[in-house]
Enzyme design. Structure first.
Site, short mmCIF file in Angstrom:
data_model
loop_
_atom_site.label_atom_id
_atom_site.label_comp_id
_atom_site.label_asym_id
_atom_site.label_seq_id
_atom_site.Cartn_x
_atom_site.Cartn_y
_atom_site.Cartn_z
N PRO A 278 0.95 -1.12 -0.09
CA PRO A 278 -0.54 -0.16 -0.22
C PRO A 278 1.00 1.36 0.09
O PRO A 278 1.76 1.22 0.51
CB PRO A 278 -0.78 -0.17 1.09
CG PRO A 278 0.12 -1.39 1.98
CD PRO A 278 1.03 -1.59 1.44
N CYS B 137 3.52 3.54 8.61
CA CYS B 137 3.62 4.99 7.92
C CYS B 137 4.14 5.62 9.04
O CYS B 137 3.58 6.36 10.48
CB CYS B 137 2.03 5.65 7.26
SG CYS B 137 2.27 6.47 5.88
N LYS C 204 0.08 -4.73 9.22
CA LYS C 204 1.64 -4.27 8.59
C LYS C 204 2.37 -2.90 9.45
O LYS C 204 1.99 -2.13 9.86
CB LYS C 204 1.53 -3.46 7.43
CG LYS C 204 2.86 -3.72 6.19
CD LYS C 204 2.77 -2.56 5.08
CE LYS C 204 3.93 -2.38 4.14
NZ LYS C 204 4.62 -1.35 4.83
N HIS D 231 8.01 -4.26 7.43
CA HIS D 231 8.83 -3.21 6.70
C HIS D 231 10.29 -3.76 7.30
O HIS D 231 10.41 -2.76 8.80
CB HIS D 231 8.35 -1.59 6.96
CG HIS D 231 9.33 -0.98 5.60
ND1 HIS D 231 8.57 -0.02 5.11
CD2 HIS D 231 10.70 -0.75 5.81
CE1 HIS D 231 9.55 0.79 4.57
NE2 HIS D 231 10.94 0.17 4.66
N GLY E 129 10.39 -3.42 2.04
CA GLY E 129 11.37 -2.86 2.05
C GLY E 129 12.60 -3.62 2.00
O GLY E 129 13.23 -3.71 1.45
N GLY E 130 13.04 -2.28 0.60
CA GLY E 130 13.95 -1.94 -0.25
C GLY E 130 13.41 -3.52 -1.73
O GLY E 130 15.15 -3.51 -1.94
N GLY F 100 7.37 -2.17 -2.80
CA GLY F 100 6.50 -1.26 -2.94
C GLY F 100 7.44 -0.52 -4.04
O GLY F 100 7.12 -0.85 -5.34
N ARG F 101 8.06 0.16 -4.54
CA ARG F 101 8.46 1.57 -5.59
C ARG F 101 8.72 0.92 -6.00
O ARG F 101 8.65 1.41 -7.70
CB ARG F 101 9.49 2.23 -4.92
CG ARG F 101 9.41 3.20 -3.67
CD ARG F 101 10.07 4.09 -3.39
NE ARG F 101 9.95 3.13 -2.35
CZ ARG F 101 11.89 3.36 -1.21
NH1 ARG F 101 12.37 4.90 -1.91
NH2 ARG F 101 12.31 2.13 -0.40
#
Length: 333
Positions: free
Chosen positions: A17, A100, A139, A171, A212-213, A234-235
């Site tokens: 998300p 977050c 999360k 994360h 993460g990463g 994610g990204r």
């Protein structure tokens, strides 16, 4: 594990998300590339669902399934009511955001700051589980600020497991609630993958996904091979979705290769775009999520430029996408 049983586990690979990114248009695009991956909404706050336009906030296309909604909040009663609304909207999972680090999240006393209040998190989750007709998940981060993750994280997992949580996404970074921006919190605190792997060994009954990463399917497969139940990307899944999702069903779940290309995905978006425009929407609301579709391919820069410069203009429509697509060099046979 058989392919059939693997197919029942969409959490083996999920798209994280991400605020301002994983809206319904983004999720529709991603689903065209992977039938299996679990998709998440942007975080939706419980107060927004209770006092705002819940139908608009929770709108999604049936094609998006399996899809999970992520809720933000810290009031058990509000989260219980929001969970009921999300379940009625047809989501496959309800996830609580305990990760977050943004200022607006901290000011509302939810997100990563809740790592400091595991008893409150447990109360919230218990209320959500009681209200939910689908699985409730969490999360989280490995810790925040000066906390020692090796002490905080196992205690946190023990507490949430105690109220019935069976699946968590971790994360693998701390969040620094003061001194780092949300963007910096995604990159500056060091990753501690070993701690997440240790948590899976310590809690073998929990389904643990790592986040993460992570930038490639090779990394995802390596984590699964080390015993983790899932990988959340994610990204990288947003900025280069075809690189992550086009081969995911074959590599992560053992499905036959689809033979589809990013060009096929772009063309499959055209009817969706036309329907969105017919409802009064704007082209750039959809195409902003498509800019990375050809990342690493010859012509990708022209694709991005044409869409970035033209999609916001009045009257822009599917023909702009077709013009941009003509700039992409076809893959060799």
């Amino acid at each position: 594990m058989s392919t059939r049983s693997q197919n029942l586990m969409p959490w083996r690979l999920s798209v994280a998300p991400m605020m301002d990114w994983t809206d319904r248009h983004c999720r529709y695009l991603h689903r065209l590339m992977s039938r299996r991956a679990l998709l998440y909404t942007e975080m939706v706050t419980a107060p927004a669902l209770l006092h705002g336009d819940a139908a608009a906030l929770l709108r999604h296309d049936p094609a998006e399934h399996p899809v999970a909604v992520q809720l933000g909040g810290s009031d058990p009663d509000e989260l219980s009511a929001a969970t009921r609304i999300a379940c009625a909207a047809g989501y496959d999972e309800v996830n609580l955001n305990v990760g977050c680090p943004s200022d607006r999240v901290q000011s509302g006393c939810f997100g990563a700051v809740l790592m400091k209040s595991p008893d409150l998190v447990a109360d919230c989750l218990a209320a959500m589980i009681e209200a939910s007709s689908v699985e409730v998940t969490v999360k989280c981060r490995i810790g925040v600020d000066e906390q020692d993750p090796h002490e905080v994280l196992p205690a946190f997992l023990e507490r949430v497991r105690g109220v019935g949580i069976r699946r968590v996404a971790i994360h693998a970074r701390k969040a620094w609630l003061a001194g780092l921006s949300p963007k910096e919190n995604r990159t500056v605190p060091p990753l501690d993958y070993d701690l997440v792997l240790a948590m899976k060994r310590a809690f073998p009954d929990l389904h643990v996904s790592i986040n993460g990463g992570i930038e490639t399917l090779d990394q995802a497969e390596a984590f699964l091979a080390q015993g983790l139940d899932g990988v959340m990307i994610g990204r990288a899944a947003y900025h280069a979705p075809a690189m992550i999702l086009m081969d995911a069903d074959a590599r992560i779940w053992g499905d036959p290769p689809s033979g589809r290309t990013a060009e096929d995905v772009a063309r499959d978006m055209l009817p969706y775009i036309a329907a969105h425009l017919a409802e009064g929407g704007r082209l750039n609301q959809v195409t902003r999520h498509m800019l990375g579709l050809f990342a690493g391919r010859p012509g990708a820069r022209a694709w991005r430029r044409i869409l970035s410069e033209g999609a916001h203009r009045p009257g822009a429509g599917p023909e702009l996408v077709e013009r941009a697509l003509a700039e992409v060099t076809p893959l060799a046979a």
